[in-house]
Design a protein around this motif. Structure first.
Motif, short mmCIF file in Angstrom:
data_model
loop_
_atom_site.label_atom_id
_atom_site.label_comp_id
_atom_site.label_asym_id
_atom_site.label_seq_id
_atom_site.Cartn_x
_atom_site.Cartn_y
_atom_site.Cartn_z
N ALA A 208 -4.61 -5.14 -19.01
CA ALA A 208 -3.45 -4.79 -19.84
C ALA A 208 -2.14 -5.24 -19.21
O ALA A 208 -1.21 -5.67 -19.91
N GLN A 209 -2.04 -5.15 -17.89
CA GLN A 209 -0.80 -5.49 -17.20
C GLN A 209 -0.74 -6.96 -16.75
O GLN A 209 0.26 -7.38 -16.18
N GLY A 210 -1.79 -7.71 -17.00
CA GLY A 210 -1.78 -9.12 -16.61
C GLY A 210 -1.62 -9.33 -15.12
O GLY A 210 -0.87 -10.21 -14.67
N VAL A 211 -2.34 -8.53 -14.33
CA VAL A 211 -2.25 -8.61 -12.87
C VAL A 211 -2.69 -10.00 -12.41
O VAL A 211 -3.69 -10.55 -12.88
N THR A 212 -1.94 -10.58 -11.48
CA THR A 212 -2.25 -11.93 -10.99
C THR A 212 -2.76 -11.96 -9.56
O THR A 212 -3.34 -12.96 -9.14
N VAL A 213 -2.55 -10.88 -8.80
CA VAL A 213 -3.01 -10.83 -7.41
C VAL A 213 -3.62 -9.45 -7.16
O VAL A 213 -2.97 -8.43 -7.42
N ILE A 214 -4.85 -9.44 -6.66
CA ILE A 214 -5.51 -8.17 -6.34
C ILE A 214 -6.08 -8.26 -4.93
O ILE A 214 -6.81 -9.20 -4.60
N GLN A 215 -5.75 -7.27 -4.12
CA GLN A 215 -6.30 -7.14 -2.77
C GLN A 215 -7.21 -5.92 -2.75
O GLN A 215 -6.82 -4.84 -3.20
N ALA A 216 -8.42 -6.08 -2.23
CA ALA A 216 -9.34 -4.94 -2.17
C ALA A 216 -10.42 -5.21 -1.13
O ALA A 216 -10.63 -6.35 -0.69
N THR A 217 -11.12 -4.16 -0.77
CA THR A 217 -12.25 -4.29 0.15
C THR A 217 -13.47 -4.79 -0.63
O THR A 217 -13.53 -4.68 -1.86
N PRO A 218 -14.47 -5.35 0.06
CA PRO A 218 -15.69 -5.76 -0.63
C PRO A 218 -16.34 -4.63 -1.44
O PRO A 218 -16.87 -4.87 -2.52
N SER A 219 -16.29 -3.40 -0.92
CA SER A 219 -16.88 -2.28 -1.65
C SER A 219 -16.20 -2.08 -3.00
O SER A 219 -16.86 -1.85 -4.02
N THR A 220 -14.87 -2.16 -3.01
CA THR A 220 -14.13 -2.00 -4.27
C THR A 220 -14.42 -3.15 -5.21
O THR A 220 -14.56 -2.97 -6.43
N TRP A 221 -14.52 -4.37 -4.67
CA TRP A 221 -14.82 -5.52 -5.53
C TRP A 221 -16.18 -5.38 -6.18
O TRP A 221 -16.36 -5.71 -7.35
N ARG A 222 -17.16 -4.91 -5.44
CA ARG A 222 -18.49 -4.71 -6.04
C ARG A 222 -18.42 -3.67 -7.15
O ARG A 222 -19.04 -3.85 -8.22
N MET A 223 -17.71 -2.59 -6.91
CA MET A 223 -17.57 -1.56 -7.93
C MET A 223 -16.97 -2.14 -9.20
O MET A 223 -17.43 -1.86 -10.31
N LEU A 224 -15.95 -2.98 -9.04
CA LEU A 224 -15.27 -3.54 -10.20
C LEU A 224 -16.13 -4.57 -10.92
O LEU A 224 -16.23 -4.56 -12.16
N LEU A 225 -16.78 -5.46 -10.18
CA LEU A 225 -17.58 -6.51 -10.79
C LEU A 225 -18.85 -5.97 -11.44
O LEU A 225 -19.35 -6.55 -12.41
N ASP A 226 -19.38 -4.88 -10.90
CA ASP A 226 -20.62 -4.31 -11.44
C ASP A 226 -20.38 -3.51 -12.72
O ASP A 226 -21.33 -3.19 -13.43
N HIS A 227 -19.13 -3.18 -12.99
CA HIS A 227 -18.82 -2.34 -14.15
C HIS A 227 -18.63 -3.23 -15.39
O HIS A 227 -17.92 -4.22 -15.35
N ASP A 228 -19.29 -2.85 -16.48
CA ASP A 228 -19.22 -3.68 -17.69
C ASP A 228 -18.89 -2.86 -18.93
O ASP A 228 -19.42 -3.08 -20.01
N ASP A 229 -18.01 -1.88 -18.76
CA ASP A 229 -17.59 -1.06 -19.90
C ASP A 229 -16.08 -0.82 -19.80
O ASP A 229 -15.64 -0.05 -18.96
N PRO A 230 -15.26 -1.49 -20.60
CA PRO A 230 -15.67 -2.38 -21.69
C PRO A 230 -16.21 -3.71 -21.18
O PRO A 230 -15.91 -4.11 -20.06
N PRO A 231 -17.04 -4.40 -22.01
CA PRO A 231 -17.63 -5.67 -21.59
C PRO A 231 -16.58 -6.76 -21.47
O PRO A 231 -15.48 -6.65 -22.01
#
Length: 259
Positions: free
Chosen positions: A98-121
């Motif tokens: 929604a906010q059109g974020v262009t840069v995201i910093q996160a740990t690998p654990s957070t990235w897995r959480m985000l990439l594994d989530h598919d709702d909404p698809p």
């Protein structure tokens, strides 16, 4: 500041870290270290006034310095994620899109959480979003997934004792395993043996970090400070110190650092 007698060596913040010992210790980081970090990160990975940076990290974790300090020094925007969004991949994904974020910093654990989530698809990252990943080892499978989603993926490394990140590497998809490239600006990464001699290329040794990012030491822990913050025998600067990380690494023939 000059009238007040302030210098870059004055304290910017004290942040507590347990490290590998499990015993909290306050790291004293000076303004010069923070300024060097922000200046060099503005160049690579880079940031400009059109960017929108996700403010995801708690202030008790020093990587928040990048998320808050870097965009504010360059006129970019900070998109703050509240506590609920930070712990809910669905809310976080919706906020990012929604906010059109262009840069995201996160740990690998957070990235897995985000990439594994598919709702909404749908893809979790806006087109052109750049990814910064650090705080834990980046696994090859996660690196490949991030490269499929982002316009650029940077693997970052650094202990709290050397002002957030000390090494950076942009992944190109050709690495068998994610590397850590080389040091950020005004920083030196030494691979040394037990006698503090420089280890040959390709040989594993202990990683020491010297340069502008080295903190003043641990708050009220002089013995521990003396143990981990050593005189830098390779620097021409009087009083220069290096930090003993305790991590094992090696330099590859191409100059990249590998853990």
């Amino acid at each position: 500041p000059r009238a007040l007698g302030l210098t870059s060596r004055h304290l910017a913040y004290v942040i507590y870290t347990s490290g590998s010992t499990g015993t909290p210790k306050g790291v004293m980081v000076h303004h010069g270290a923070v300024t060097n970090f922000l200046t060099t990160m503005a160049e690579r990975p880079g940031l400009n006034e059109r960017d929108r940076v996700l403010g995801l990290t708690s202030l008790s974790f020093d990587i928040a310095v990048l998320e808050l300090g870097l965009p504010l020094t360059l006129g970019a925007r900070v998109v703050l994620a509240d506590r609920a969004a930070a712990h809910d991949p669905g809310q976080l994904k919706a906020l990012i899109v929604a906010q059109g974020v262009t840069v995201i910093q996160a740990t690998p654990s957070t990235w897995r959480m985000l990439l594994d989530h598919d709702d909404p698809p749908g893809p979790p990252l806006p087109i052109g979003c750049r990814v910064l990943c650090g705080g834990e080892a980046l696994a090859p499978d996660l690196a490949r997934r991030l490269l499929m989603q982002a316009s650029a993926v940077w693997n970052l490394y650094g202990p709290t004792e050397t002002a957030v990140w000390s090494a950076r590497h942009r992944l190109d998809g050709e690495d068998d395993r994610p590397l850590l490239g080389g040091p950020i600006g005004n920083t030196t990464l030494y691979i040394l043996d037990h006698a503090l001699n420089v280890a040959p290329i390709g040989m594993v040794g202990e990683l020491y970090i010297g340069g502008a990012g080295v903190a003043r030491g641990y708050l009220n822990r002089p013995e521990l400070t003396a143990e981990r913050f050593l005189a830098d025998p390779f620097s021409p600067e009087t009083g220069a110190r290096m930090y003993r990380t305790g991590d094992l690494a090696r330099y590859l023939p191409d100059g990249n650092l590998e853990f």
